[in-house]
Structures are given as structure tokens and as C-alpha cells.
Design an enzyme around this catalytic site. Structure first.
Site, mmCIF file in Angstrom:
data_model
loop_
_atom_site.group_PDB
_atom_site.id
_atom_site.type_symbol
_atom_site.label_atom_id
_atom_site.label_comp_id
_atom_site.label_asym_id
_atom_site.label_seq_id
_atom_site.Cartn_x
_atom_site.Cartn_y
_atom_site.Cartn_z
ATOM 1 N N GLU A 134 0.838 -1.196 0.000
ATOM 2 C CA GLU A 134 0.000 0.000 0.000
ATOM 3 C C GLU A 134 0.877 1.251 0.000
ATOM 4 O O GLU A 134 2.020 1.235 0.445
ATOM 5 C CB GLU A 134 -0.918 0.019 1.235
ATOM 6 C CG GLU A 134 -1.959 -1.093 1.223
ATOM 7 C CD GLU A 134 -2.857 -1.080 2.438
ATOM 8 O OE1 GLU A 134 -4.053 -1.355 2.282
ATOM 9 O OE2 GLU A 134 -2.370 -0.812 3.548
ATOM 10 N N CYS A 147 3.534 8.626 0.702
ATOM 11 C CA CYS A 147 4.118 7.674 1.633
ATOM 12 C C CYS A 147 4.209 6.332 0.912
ATOM 13 O O CYS A 147 3.186 5.765 0.528
ATOM 14 C CB CYS A 147 3.241 7.568 2.881
ATOM 15 S SG CYS A 147 3.789 6.346 4.084
ATOM 16 N N CYS A 154 6.483 -6.671 6.833
ATOM 17 C CA CYS A 154 7.608 -6.150 7.603
ATOM 18 C C CYS A 154 8.012 -7.202 8.629
ATOM 19 O O CYS A 154 7.144 -7.861 9.224
ATOM 20 C CB CYS A 154 7.227 -4.849 8.314
ATOM 21 S SG CYS A 154 8.592 -4.102 9.250
ATOM 22 N N CYS A 158 6.968 -4.865 15.467
ATOM 23 C CA CYS A 158 6.548 -3.908 16.494
ATOM 24 C C CYS A 158 5.073 -4.148 16.813
ATOM 25 O O CYS A 158 4.230 -4.148 15.903
ATOM 26 C CB CYS A 158 6.770 -2.477 16.013
ATOM 27 S SG CYS A 158 8.502 -2.098 15.616
ATOM 28 N N CYS A 161 2.009 -1.852 15.492
ATOM 29 C CA CYS A 161 1.968 -1.544 14.059
ATOM 30 C C CYS A 161 1.322 -2.686 13.297
ATOM 31 O O CYS A 161 1.745 -3.847 13.417
ATOM 32 C CB CYS A 161 3.388 -1.300 13.551
ATOM 33 S SG CYS A 161 3.519 -1.057 11.768
ATOM 34 N N CYS A 389 -0.209 6.361 9.895
ATOM 35 C CA CYS A 389 1.044 5.750 10.302
ATOM 36 C C CYS A 389 0.785 4.537 11.192
ATOM 37 O O CYS A 389 0.050 4.614 12.170
ATOM 38 C CB CYS A 389 1.879 6.785 11.063
ATOM 39 S SG CYS A 389 3.576 6.305 11.331
#
Length: 426
Positions: A134, A147, A154, A158, A161, A389
Site C-alpha cells: 500500500e 508515503c 515487515c 513492532c 503496528c 502511520c
């Protein structure tokens, strides 16, 4: 300086994913990192992967004069087109051949969502092998920021996230990253997005993935973005921001590239005990180590470093942590070399964590400013379309075991956060 070993985070490491079988879903245990993708294979070669000299050589191998490479590059990087019908200055009988060779289809728009009265657009892209990523385009009064993603998924894990809960499917090629920019520019130039015509003016590597874990394609992308046409997009380095959760050796490598992009460090906690839980890479490169590397970056480039800090209610938003953050930043080189961006935590499906109370948020910023540190609350865009974010996640499938792992980890984070709080007797 940190006493922890500072080795290259991507060199000679075992596969740290629980499920290492290519094509299978990844469910990482609490604190577990995944530095190798589950899906292998390279995207088809593309013009954007090549330097201008390499493009000229490739065109000449097809029996065409070298100047045709500059014409192709101009169409791609200035006109944002790969349509053979638009390549009117190229031989008609060779156009499709040139498109097939230099412009294979790498990204396809699966969906587009709109927020903020059209000022924010989130794109879901399908890559050539079916992977999903995305990117988010945000219009402001004085700029257009895109962005972009550098990885599908990933591996940094974390817990606050959404992307971090996906695991790492694979790294993106230089061209796959740049195609996000080129297609956004094409839509803007043709007035296909709300707000009229325009062009992307700012790039932030804050989409899916840890950019510096996919180091070479990301560094090459920065060079292409910065290089003047027809080599690249001709964007100023100060309009390009590369973020990292803390891969200190890669930050030092970025210094040697001599492209003074803005470095953003996603810190999220000033103390190692809490950051080990919130940002697992901290167990390899702790707060001292990443701040040392960030200071070196500032000294080498003169570019003030951004410190990103997601404010999580009752976890990392206490006054004593704001003061500790100020103390640690100042101890590296004073108050002038950083700008702190506290970010109200954006909600993630399945997580009970939420943004700080506005009063605690205000107090956190005031403490930083009282210490002479520049701090600005980050503008949150696109949270209602999961485009803010920490919210980007093309697909998250959570097993019962993964859910149990995550809940246990949340409990551990909360225990560390509470234990570190000073008592009334302190």
C-alpha cells in the site's frame, strides 16, 4: 556508545521467522525478528532499475541509437507514461518491443480509498507475483506527499503496528518502489485525483516495511528520485525522508551514499527496557547505538534528524519518559540536531492500545520544548481508511497461537511500562 554488538543486521543471519516455508503465512513470536523474506524471486527488469548509462547500453543492444534511451527515460520520468501510443518520438514499429523490454507491468491498482474530503488517497497495489503493498498520497496546501512502501509486509514485529504483524513476504525492487511514485504522478498530472492537477513534491519511506532492511533498492531509489531528468525524477534530497526503526549499521552506510535525505528514527521509547518490547530490533541495536548513528548522520549531512515517537496511552507517554528522551537526545549533541514528532497512536485492529490523553500529549511536548528541543505533533491523515502511520496492512491473518503470543507480549509491555514509573517516594 552502546555495549551491544553492532553487526550488519542483514548479513549471515538465520531465518528468524517461525514459519520459514516459502508461501506460508508468518506468525512471529513476541519480540521475534524476521530478517529474511518468505517469498523469493526478483521482479522483472525495468528501466527504473538502470542508470542512464545502462539504459543507453541496453537500447544499443537492441540495435537502436543510444539517444532513444533518453527519450524513453523522458517519457517515464517526466511524462509518467509507459503507453506505446504516447511514445510518438520513437519508431512506431519498435514501440511495443521497447515497452515490453523496459516497462513490464509491476504494479496494478487493486483498490483506492479516499479520506479527508479527497485530500488523502490510499492505494492497494498488487505486485507481479501477487504480493500486496500500500501507499498513501496526502495533499496539503503547499505540498503533495506520497508515503511509499519498500517491502511487502515487515519483519520488525513492532506490536503496535499493523504492518509489523504481517511478517515479511519479500523486499521490493527499485522499480517497484519507483512505480508507486510514477503512477501517482501520472494520476496527478491528468487530474484523476481530487484537488486538480499536480505532482508529488515529497516522498516519505514510511509505508510498509523497514526501508533500511531492504537497503540497496532503497538507496538506489533515493538516487533515482534525486537525479535530474532524464536520469531520475529531479526531486531535492531534502524532500525525501527515509525512516528506520533502528538499523544503526545501515544508517552509517547511508551516510556514504552522499545523498542528504532526511533521516527519521522511529524511537518510540527512550529506555531500553521498554524499547526492547516495543521495537524488538532494539535488542540488537539499543537506544545509544541508534542515536549515535543518527548523530553521525547529522554531522555528516547537516540534515536535522526526525525522531518519530508514537504516543501510547499509559505505555510511553509519561512525563518522566519525556524528560528521559530530552536528556538522551541532548547528551548526544545538544538540542539543535533533532526534531521530535510525537504521533498520537493510530488504532490497529485487535489491539487495545490507543492514543494518549490529549493532556498527557500536551505535557509530553511541553517537556521537550522546555528542554530546548523542537517538537511538533504529527498530523494524522487517513486513519478512517487505515491509511495512517502504523495502520498499513494489505492482509493480516492471525492464528490462535499468534493471538496468544501477541496478548502475552502486550501484558509484558504494560508491566515494563508500569515498573519503570517513579513512585511517590522517589
Amino acid at each position: 556508545m552502546s555495549t551491544r554488538p553492532a553487526s550488519d543486521p542483514t548479513a549471515d543471519l538465520p531465518d528468524l521467522s517461525r514459519e520459514a516455508v516459502p508461501g506460508q503465512k508468518v506468525a512471529l513470536a513476541p519480540g521475534q525478528l524476521q530478517l529474511r523474506p518468505t517469498r523469493r524471486g526478483k521482479a522483472p527488469a525495468h528501466l527504473a532499475d538502470l542508470t542512464l548509462a545502462e539504459r543507453i547500453a541496453a537500447v544499443e543492444e537492441m540495435g537502436l541509437p543510444g539517444f532513444r534511451a533518453k527519450q524513453l527515460s523522458t517519457h517515464y520520468l517526466e511524462h509518467f507514461t509507459t503507453d506505446p501510443e504516447d511514445l510518438t518520438d520513437l519508431p512506431k514499429d519498435r514501440r511495443q518491443e521497447l515497452v515490453d523490454r523496459f516497462f513490464p507491468e509491476l504494479l496494478t491498482v487493486v483498490s483506492r480509498q479516499s479520506a479527508d474530503h479527497g485530500a488523502t488517497q490510499k492505494f492497494l497495489w498488487k505486485l507481479y507475483d501477487g504480493s500486496m503493498v500500500e501507499s498513501v498520497l496526502m495533499r496539503y496546501s503547499d505540498r503533495v506527499t506520497l508515503c511509499i512502501s519498500s517491502e511487502a509486509g515487515c519483519g520488525m514485529n513492532c506490536p503496535f503496528c499493523a504492518t509489523g504483524q504481517m511478517g515479511l513476504t519479500r523486499n521490493l525492487s527499485t522499480a517497484e518502489i519507483l512505480e508507486q511514485v510514477r503512477i501517482a504522478n501520472r494520476m496527478l498530472s491528468r487530474g484523476e485525483l481530487p484537488g486538480g492537477t499536480g505532482r508529488v513534491s515529497n516522498i516519505v519511506f514510511m509505508g510498509m516495511g523497514e526501508p533500511l532492511a531492504n537497503y540497496r533498492p532503497v538507496a538506489t531509489t533515493c538516487k533515482r528520485l534525486n537525479a535530474p531528468a532524464p536520469e531520475g525524477f529531479g526531486m531535492g534530497a531534502r524532500h525525501i525522508t527515509v525512516s528506520t526503526v533502528g538499523l544503526a549499521p545501515a544508517v552509517r552506510k547511508l551516510i556514504k551514499e552522499e545523498i542528504p535525505v532526511t533521516l527519521a528514527v522511529s524511537l518510540h521509547a527512550p529506555d531500553d527496557a521498554l524499547r526492547d518490547e516495543l521495537v524488538p530490533i532494539n535488542t540488537r541495536f539499543d537506544v545509544d547505538e541508534i542515536l549515535d548513528a543518527a548523530w553521525e548522520y547529522f554531522e555528516a549531512t547537516g540534515r536535522r534528524v526526525s525522531i518519530e515517537y508514537a504516543l501510547i496511552r499509559d505505555i510511553n507517554d509519561q512525563a518522566h519518559r519525556a524528560q528521559l528522551l530530552a536528556d538522551r537526545l541532548i547528551s548526544k549533541g545538544g538540542a539543535h540536531w533533532v526534531h521530535v514528532n510525537p504521533i498520537p497512536l493510530n488504532p490497529v485492529k485487535g489491539s487495545k492500545w490507543t492514543a494518549s490523553d490529549p493532556r498527557d500529549e500536551k505535557r509530553f511536548v511541553e517537556i521537550l520544548r522546555d528542554n530546548g528541543i523542537s517538537a511538533t505533533i504529527r498530523d494524522t491523515r487517513g486513519s478512517d481508511i487505515d491509511g495512517a502511520c502504523g495502520q498499513l496492512a494489505a492482509e493480516v491473518i492471525e492464528s490462535d497461537a499468534h493471538r496468544a503470543d501477541r496478548e502475552a507480549r502486550v501484558a509484558r509491555v504494560e508491566a515494563v511500562a508500569a515498573a519503570a514509573a517513579p513512585t511517590a517516594d522517589d
